[in-house]
Design a protein around this motif. Structure first.
Motif, PDB file in Angstrom:
ATOM      1  N   VAL A   1       0.730  -1.213  -0.151  1.00 34.17           N
ATOM      2  CA  VAL A   1       0.055  -0.154   0.094  1.00 34.17           C
ATOM      3  C   VAL A   1       0.820   1.077  -0.125  1.00 34.17           C
ATOM      4  O   VAL A   1       0.523   2.279  -0.777  1.00 34.17           O
ATOM      5  CB  VAL A   1      -1.021   0.064   1.414  1.00 34.17           C
ATOM      6  CG1 VAL A   1      -1.583   1.290   1.188  1.00 34.17           C
ATOM      7  CG2 VAL A   1      -2.085  -0.942   0.991  1.00 34.17           C
ATOM      8  N   ARG A   2       1.996   1.209   0.899  1.00 35.52           N
ATOM      9  CA  ARG A   2       2.782   2.508   1.091  1.00 35.52           C
ATOM     10  C   ARG A   2       3.498   2.642  -0.291  1.00 35.52           C
ATOM     11  O   ARG A   2       3.747   3.616  -0.889  1.00 35.52           O
ATOM     12  CB  ARG A   2       3.764   2.300   1.963  1.00 35.52           C
ATOM     13  CG  ARG A   2       3.413   2.418   3.453  1.00 35.52           C
ATOM     14  CD  ARG A   2       4.375   2.657   4.574  1.00 35.52           C
ATOM     15  NE  ARG A   2       5.306   1.491   4.516  1.00 35.52           N
ATOM     16  CZ  ARG A   2       5.122   0.275   5.151  1.00 35.52           C
ATOM     17  NH1 ARG A   2       3.991   0.104   5.914  1.00 35.52           N
ATOM     18  NH2 ARG A   2       6.032  -0.588   4.984  1.00 35.52           N
ATOM     19  N   HIS A   3       4.003   1.685  -0.934  1.00 33.69           N
ATOM     20  CA  HIS A   3       4.660   1.781  -2.265  1.00 33.69           C
ATOM     21  C   HIS A   3       3.690   2.333  -3.427  1.00 33.69           C
ATOM     22  O   HIS A   3       4.109   3.118  -3.991  1.00 33.69           O
ATOM     23  CB  HIS A   3       5.318   0.508  -2.807  1.00 33.69           C
ATOM     24  CG  HIS A   3       6.033   0.551  -4.059  1.00 33.69           C
ATOM     25  ND1 HIS A   3       7.292   1.005  -4.034  1.00 33.69           N
ATOM     26  CD2 HIS A   3       5.743  -0.069  -5.208  1.00 33.69           C
ATOM     27  CE1 HIS A   3       7.526   1.133  -5.536  1.00 33.69           C
ATOM     28  NE2 HIS A   3       6.832   0.467  -5.939  1.00 33.69           N
ATOM     29  N   CYS A   4       2.591   1.641  -3.650  1.00 34.76           N
ATOM     30  CA  CYS A   4       1.538   2.011  -4.303  1.00 34.76           C
ATOM     31  C   CYS A   4       1.040   3.683  -4.256  1.00 34.76           C
ATOM     32  O   CYS A   4       1.179   4.479  -5.171  1.00 34.76           O
ATOM     33  CB  CYS A   4       0.334   1.212  -4.305  1.00 34.76           C
ATOM     34  SG  CYS A   4       0.676  -0.358  -5.039  1.00 34.76           S
ATOM     35  N   LEU A   5       0.954   3.965  -2.854  1.00 31.74           N
ATOM     36  CA  LEU A   5       0.521   5.249  -2.592  1.00 31.74           C
ATOM     37  C   LEU A   5       1.690   6.277  -3.057  1.00 31.74           C
ATOM     38  O   LEU A   5       1.439   7.358  -3.755  1.00 31.74           O
ATOM     39  CB  LEU A   5       0.520   5.617  -1.207  1.00 31.74           C
ATOM     40  CG  LEU A   5      -1.117   5.168  -0.642  1.00 31.74           C
ATOM     41  CD1 LEU A   5      -1.233   5.031   0.657  1.00 31.74           C
ATOM     42  CD2 LEU A   5      -2.289   5.661  -1.626  1.00 31.74           C
TER      43      LEU A   5
END
Length: 131
Positions: free
Chosen positions: A17-21
């Motif tokens: 999630v962090r990477h995608c955001l």
């Protein structure tokens, strides 16, 4: 691009999630309470409603020792849940990304594996999985 991440509250899922955001993607983050992946109807409804371009599947029964003691529950989450997500992804044409371990595949592959690849687990379910 819209990405749906399962297991979003776990270690791998939260990192995804962090990477995608950080990459500027639209993210739908779902944890166990938000989506029971074993519930085929709920999975189909959720994926159809969200219409992600990509599903990053990070949800799993990850307690290896407990999975050996509860093979039926582990199978439901890791096999049936994954199958439900793959089926829903196919219906809407979403790409499907699944991170695996040597507990599902033995690590001998020299190229990327697809969803039809025969498993080669190293634990209790050795060669017992069938779709």
């Amino acid at each position: 691009m819209k990405v749906l991440v399962t297991g979003a509250k776990g270690q791998l899922g939260s990192a995804a999630v962090r990477h995608c955001l950080k990459s500027g993607l639209t993210v739908v983050a779902v944890g166990r309470q938000g989506l029971d992946i074993v519930d085929e109807r709920k999975v189909a409804e959720t994926i159809a409603a969200e219409k992600p371009d990509v599903i990053i599947h990070c949800a799993a029964y990850t307690n290896v020792d407990q999975a050996e003691a509860e093979p039926t529950e582990a199978f439901k989450v890791n096999v049936v849940g994954t199958r439900n997500l793959v089926s829903a992804a196919r219906i809407i044409g979403a790409k499907f990304v699944y991170v695996s371990t040597d507990y599902v595949f033995d690590g001998t592959a020299r190229k990327p594996l697809d969803e039809e690849q025969t498993t080669s687990p190293l634990g209790y379910m050795d060669n017992q999985t069938s779709w």
